[in-house]
Design a protein around this motif. Structure first.
Motif, short mmCIF file in Angstrom:
data_model
loop_
_atom_site.label_atom_id
_atom_site.label_comp_id
_atom_site.label_asym_id
_atom_site.label_seq_id
_atom_site.Cartn_x
_atom_site.Cartn_y
_atom_site.Cartn_z
N LEU A 143 0.83 -1.21 0.00
CA LEU A 143 0.00 0.00 0.00
C LEU A 143 0.87 1.26 0.00
CD1 LEU A 143 -2.83 -1.04 2.47
CD2 LEU A 143 -3.01 -0.76 -0.01
N ALA A 144 1.97 1.24 0.73
CA ALA A 144 2.87 2.39 0.75
C ALA A 144 3.48 2.61 -0.64
CB ALA A 144 3.97 2.18 1.79
N GLU A 145 3.83 1.52 -1.34
CA GLU A 145 4.36 1.63 -2.70
C GLU A 145 3.32 2.24 -3.64
OE1 GLU A 145 6.00 -1.98 -4.34
OE2 GLU A 145 7.00 -2.45 -2.44
N VAL A 146 2.07 1.77 -3.53
CA VAL A 146 0.99 2.28 -4.38
C VAL A 146 0.78 3.77 -4.12
CG1 VAL A 146 -1.50 2.15 -4.82
CG2 VAL A 146 -0.15 0.05 -4.67
N GLU A 147 0.73 4.16 -2.85
CA GLU A 147 0.54 5.56 -2.50
C GLU A 147 1.69 6.41 -3.02
OE1 GLU A 147 -0.04 5.79 1.71
OE2 GLU A 147 -2.07 4.98 1.59
N SER A 148 2.90 5.91 -2.93
CA SER A 148 4.08 6.63 -3.41
C SER A 148 4.03 6.80 -4.92
CB SER A 148 5.35 5.89 -3.01
OG SER A 148 6.48 6.52 -3.54
N GLN A 152 3.53 10.39 -7.20
CA GLN A 152 4.49 10.83 -8.21
C GLN A 152 3.88 10.94 -9.60
OE1 GLN A 152 7.76 8.04 -7.94
NE2 GLN A 152 8.24 8.64 -5.84
N THR A 153 2.68 10.42 -9.78
CA THR A 153 2.02 10.48 -11.09
C THR A 153 1.37 11.84 -11.26
OG1 THR A 153 1.58 8.11 -10.94
CG2 THR A 153 0.31 9.36 -12.56
#
Length: 157
Positions: A143-148, A152-153
């Motif tokens: 979830l942290a990777e997805v939020e990050s 950035q998008t």
């Protein structure tokens, strides 16, 4: 904390200076899908944890070179080993002994003579908690990777 690999047998370290006690605990766990390693003093236990990173530790309190209390305290203070469940297995059964084990960071406490059903039930329970904790940690990391990635998008306006 390394993820728990559910495809291979869980690794259990039995640390007790009495070889007969180690063999009895190993025999009690023989019907379960575990790889069992043994350590015969406190320093040996720490060395084997560092090399093999077991999924669970069955730890005697009264051992040479380093007590189970000290082993437990060191493992729970180390970020690399703090999440390994520790089940203290000991002949000591006074309330002060239990309190000292809990203060050292143990996750559960079992007095000798050990009952096979009680041992296997507690081991299964601690292993399940470890597995669920590992799954939670992997999900939180994802979830942290997805939020990050979303942060950035660039957004279309």
């Amino acid at each position: 904390m390394p993820p728990v690999d559910t495809s291979s047998p869980s690794r259990i370290l039995i640390a007790d200076d009495n070889q007969q006690n180690c063999e009895l605990l190993e025999a009690y766990l023989a019907s379960e899908p575990f790889d069992v390693e043994m350590a015969f003093d406190g320093q040996d236990a720490l060395d084997k944890v560092a090399k093999q990173h077991p999924d669970l530790i069955l730890l005697d309190i009264m051992m040479p070179r380093m007590s189970g209390y000290e082993v437990c305290k060191q493992l729970k203070q180390n970020p690399a080993t703090k999440d390994i469940p520790i089940l203290m297995v000991t002949a000591l059964n006074e309330m002060g002994d239990i309190e000292k084990a809990v203060n050292a960071g143990c996750d559960d406490f079992l007095t000798k003579p050990v009952n096979r059903l009680e041992l296997t039930t507690r081991v299964r329970s601690l292993m399940r908690v470890r597995q669920l904790t590992s799954e939670r940690d992997r999900l939180l990391a994802y979830l942290a990777e997805v939020e990050s990635a979303e942060a950035q998008t660039p957004r279309a306006e």
